[in-house]
Scaffold this motif. Structure first.
Motif, PDB file in Angstrom:
ATOM      1  N   GLY A   1      36.087  36.687  35.552  1.00 16.34           N
ATOM      2  CA  GLY A   1      37.135  37.430  34.877  1.00 16.34           C
ATOM      3  C   GLY A   1      36.679  38.770  34.331  1.00 16.34           C
ATOM      4  N   ILE A   2      37.646  39.648  34.167  1.00 15.49           N
ATOM      5  CA  ILE A   2      37.432  40.976  33.609  1.00 15.49           C
ATOM      6  C   ILE A   2      38.049  40.984  32.216  1.00 15.49           C
ATOM      7  CG2 ILE A   2      37.954  43.445  33.849  1.00 15.49           C
ATOM      8  CD1 ILE A   2      36.225  42.574  36.123  1.00 15.49           C
ATOM      9  N   GLY A   3      37.294  41.469  31.253  1.00 13.06           N
ATOM     10  CA  GLY A   3      37.842  41.615  29.904  1.00 13.06           C
ATOM     11  C   GLY A   3      38.046  40.288  29.197  1.00 13.06           C
ATOM     12  N   GLU A   4      39.087  40.248  28.377  1.00 14.22           N
ATOM     13  CA  GLU A   4      39.372  39.077  27.550  1.00 14.22           C
ATOM     14  C   GLU A   4      39.741  37.864  28.401  1.00 14.22           C
ATOM     15  OE1 GLU A   4      42.316  37.863  23.835  1.00 14.22           O
ATOM     16  OE2 GLU A   4      42.672  39.705  24.943  1.00 14.22           O
ATOM     17  N   LYS A   5      39.258  36.709  27.982  1.00 14.76           N
ATOM     18  CA  LYS A   5      39.544  35.449  28.659  1.00 14.76           C
ATOM     19  C   LYS A   5      40.138  34.476  27.643  1.00 14.76           C
ATOM     20  CE  LYS A   5      35.227  36.143  31.194  1.00 14.76           C
ATOM     21  NZ  LYS A   5      34.998  37.458  30.671  1.00 14.76           N
TER      22      LYS A   5
ATOM     23  N   ASP B   1      40.188  28.705  25.454  1.00 18.48           N
ATOM     24  CA  ASP B   1      40.192  27.285  25.798  1.00 18.48           C
ATOM     25  C   ASP B   1      39.390  27.032  27.071  1.00 18.48           C
ATOM     26  OD1 ASP B   1      41.876  26.590  23.675  1.00 18.48           O
ATOM     27  OD2 ASP B   1      43.664  27.120  24.834  1.00 18.48           O
ATOM     28  N   PRO B   2      38.611  25.954  27.110  1.00 20.38           N
ATOM     29  CA  PRO B   2      37.896  25.624  28.341  1.00 20.38           C
ATOM     30  C   PRO B   2      38.892  25.327  29.466  1.00 20.38           C
ATOM     31  CG  PRO B   2      37.224  24.178  26.517  1.00 20.38           C
ATOM     32  CD  PRO B   2      38.352  25.015  26.037  1.00 20.38           C
ATOM     33  N   GLY B   3      38.679  25.937  30.611  1.00 20.93           N
ATOM     34  CA  GLY B   3      39.598  25.763  31.736  1.00 20.93           C
ATOM     35  C   GLY B   3      40.813  26.660  31.656  1.00 20.93           C
ATOM     36  N   GLY B   4      40.837  27.580  30.677  1.00 22.09           N
ATOM     37  CA  GLY B   4      41.969  28.488  30.531  1.00 22.09           C
ATOM     38  C   GLY B   4      41.912  29.635  31.525  1.00 22.09           C
ATOM     39  N   LEU B   5      42.893  30.506  31.460  1.00 20.94           N
ATOM     40  CA  LEU B   5      43.001  31.605  32.415  1.00 20.94           C
ATOM     41  C   LEU B   5      42.065  32.764  32.070  1.00 20.94           C
ATOM     42  CD1 LEU B   5      46.860  31.735  32.930  1.00 20.94           C
ATOM     43  CD2 LEU B   5      45.142  30.668  34.391  1.00 20.94           C
ATOM     44  N   LEU B   6      41.679  33.478  33.100  1.00 25.73           N
ATOM     45  CA  LEU B   6      40.863  34.681  32.969  1.00 25.73           C
ATOM     46  C   LEU B   6      41.788  35.900  32.939  1.00 25.73           C
ATOM     47  CD1 LEU B   6      38.281  33.746  35.762  1.00 25.73           C
ATOM     48  CD2 LEU B   6      38.040  33.362  33.311  1.00 25.73           C
ATOM     49  N   ASN B   7      41.198  37.065  32.765  1.00 24.83           N
ATOM     50  CA  ASN B   7      41.899  38.346  32.939  1.00 24.83           C
ATOM     51  C   ASN B   7      43.175  38.443  32.093  1.00 24.83           C
ATOM     52  OD1 ASN B   7      39.983  38.959  35.063  1.00 24.83           O
ATOM     53  ND2 ASN B   7      41.191  37.610  36.374  1.00 24.83           N
ATOM     54  N   ARG B   8      43.031  38.237  30.814  1.00 27.12           N
ATOM     55  CA  ARG B   8      44.193  38.245  29.926  1.00 27.12           C
ATOM     56  C   ARG B   8      44.859  39.623  29.836  1.00 27.12           C
ATOM     57  NH1 ARG B   8      44.028  34.508  24.811  1.00 27.12           N
ATOM     58  NH2 ARG B   8      44.525  32.977  26.384  1.00 27.12           N
ATOM     59  N   PHE B   9      44.162  40.661  30.260  1.00 27.76           N
ATOM     60  CA  PHE B   9      44.753  42.005  30.215  1.00 27.76           C
ATOM     61  C   PHE B   9      46.006  42.085  31.083  1.00 27.76           C
ATOM     62  CE2 PHE B   9      42.032  42.327  33.924  1.00 27.76           C
ATOM     63  CZ  PHE B   9      42.752  43.121  34.800  1.00 27.76           C
TER      64      PHE B   9
ATOM     65  N   ILE C   1      46.858  13.266  34.212  1.00 28.51           N
ATOM     66  CA  ILE C   1      46.058  14.489  34.373  1.00 28.51           C
ATOM     67  C   ILE C   1      46.851  15.675  33.852  1.00 28.51           C
ATOM     68  CG2 ILE C   1      44.711  13.658  36.354  1.00 28.51           C
ATOM     69  CD1 ILE C   1      46.626  15.234  38.169  1.00 28.51           C
ATOM     70  N   SER C   2      46.149  16.648  33.321  1.00 34.62           N
ATOM     71  CA  SER C   2      46.812  17.870  32.878  1.00 34.62           C
ATOM     72  C   SER C   2      45.853  19.035  33.083  1.00 34.62           C
ATOM     73  CB  SER C   2      47.254  17.771  31.426  1.00 34.62           C
ATOM     74  OG  SER C   2      46.135  17.710  30.584  1.00 34.62           O
ATOM     75  N   SER C   3      46.398  20.213  33.029  1.00 32.25           N
ATOM     76  CA  SER C   3      45.613  21.415  33.278  1.00 32.25           C
ATOM     77  C   SER C   3      45.899  22.450  32.199  1.00 32.25           C
ATOM     78  CB  SER C   3      45.963  21.982  34.655  1.00 32.25           C
ATOM     79  OG  SER C   3      45.426  23.270  34.816  1.00 32.25           O
ATOM     80  N   VAL C   4      44.844  22.871  31.526  1.00 31.71           N
ATOM     81  CA  VAL C   4      44.986  23.926  30.528  1.00 31.71           C
ATOM     82  C   VAL C   4      45.438  25.217  31.208  1.00 31.71           C
ATOM     83  CG1 VAL C   4      43.743  25.353  28.864  1.00 31.71           C
ATOM     84  CG2 VAL C   4      43.294  22.898  28.970  1.00 31.71           C
ATOM     85  N   ALA C   5      44.877  25.483  32.383  1.00 31.81           N
ATOM     86  CA  ALA C   5      45.238  26.705  33.119  1.00 31.81           C
ATOM     87  C   ALA C   5      46.728  26.711  33.471  1.00 31.81           C
ATOM     88  CB  ALA C   5      44.383  26.847  34.369  1.00 31.81           C
ATOM     89  N   LEU C   6      47.254  25.575  33.933  1.00 29.83           N
ATOM     90  CA  LEU C   6      48.683  25.518  34.263  1.00 29.83           C
ATOM     91  C   LEU C   6      49.556  25.662  33.018  1.00 29.83           C
ATOM     92  CD1 LEU C   6      49.108  22.831  37.064  1.00 29.83           C
ATOM     93  CD2 LEU C   6      49.464  25.290  37.205  1.00 29.83           C
ATOM     94  N   GLU C   7      49.098  25.081  31.918  1.00 28.19           N
ATOM     95  CA  GLU C   7      49.835  25.216  30.653  1.00 28.19           C
ATOM     96  C   GLU C   7      49.890  26.691  30.235  1.00 28.19           C
ATOM     97  OE1 GLU C   7      52.115  23.682  27.652  1.00 28.19           O
ATOM     98  OE2 GLU C   7      51.196  22.467  29.198  1.00 28.19           O
ATOM     99  N   GLU C   8      48.742  27.360  30.287  1.00 30.16           N
ATOM    100  CA  GLU C   8      48.710  28.785  29.946  1.00 30.16           C
ATOM    101  C   GLU C   8      49.511  29.609  30.950  1.00 30.16           C
ATOM    102  OE1 GLU C   8      44.759  30.259  29.353  1.00 30.16           O
ATOM    103  OE2 GLU C   8      44.402  28.955  27.638  1.00 30.16           O
ATOM    104  N   PHE C   9      49.431  29.236  32.222  1.00 35.98           N
ATOM    105  CA  PHE C   9      50.183  29.945  33.253  1.00 35.98           C
ATOM    106  C   PHE C   9      51.684  29.852  32.980  1.00 35.98           C
ATOM    107  CE2 PHE C   9      51.869  30.161  37.737  1.00 35.98           C
ATOM    108  CZ  PHE C   9      51.651  31.521  37.895  1.00 35.98           C
TER     109      PHE C   9
END
Length: 194
Positions: free
Chosen positions: A139-143, A146-154, A43-51
């Protein structure tokens, strides 16, 4: 007076260094969790990778001001270390005024615009409760694209002006420290380190 300002800034920058150290520990834990999850359980997580990328970026950006404060940044030591303390201080004062502080101001200015561009994408609610709900759900603004990626890139983009604001403060402290050496009011001039 100048020593009080320098010491106050140094306390703040030392706290930032502690935060950067904690981010490193969190980064190691997140990457370890992601690697074990991927290779042991499939298992892997795009959100954790981006985090983990965001943690690394934050750690690096916050660590810049601490590196200047502790003088652990890269410089041409083969030349610099052979100069007298006063000559080193003159170089540091001039470098702070001519290069480092203006660079900080430029990056703060453009970094703020970069963050605000990211924040202003998409719709924004009119109420605080609506803002909080959107922040945590869609999320607010840019996200992330990637599917499952992080929100609120600001938020991560906001680390750029914040870190250079802290670097500007560290530059002021560095400038004052070297100015005090030139004025003969520093412990370093006599060879005693604080």
């Amino acid at each position: 007076m100048l020593l009080k300002i320098e010491n106050s800034i140094n306390k703040l920058i030392d706290a930032v260094g502690v935060i950067a150290g904690m981010l490193l520990i969190i980064l190691v834990l997140v990457i370890s969790y992601n690697v074990v999850g991927r290779y042991a359980f499939g298992i892997s997580s795009v959100a954790l990778e981006e985090f983990s990328w965001h943690l690394y970026s934050s750690l690096f950006l916050l660590g810049i001001s601490y590196a200047l404060r502790t003088e652990s940044h890269v410089r041409v030591d083969i030349i610099f270390e052979n100069l007298s303390i006063k000559t080193q201080s003159i170089i540091n004062v001039v470098g702070s005024l001519v290069a480092l502080f203006p660079l900080c101001l430029i990056v703060i200015y453009y970094g703020w615009g970069f963050m605000m561009d990211s924040y202003q994408l998409g719709s924004h609610p009119d109420t605080i409760s609506g803002w909080l709900q959107q922040f945590f759900t869609t999320g607010i603004g840019e996200k992330s694209s990637d599917p499952g990626g992080l929100l609120n890139r600001f938020i991560i983009r906001g680390m750029i002006p914040l870190s250079f604001l802290l670097l500007a403060l560290s530059t002021v402290s560095f400038f004052l420290k070297n100015l005090n050496i030139l004025m003969g009011q520093s412990k370093e001039e006599s060879g005693v380190t604080p």
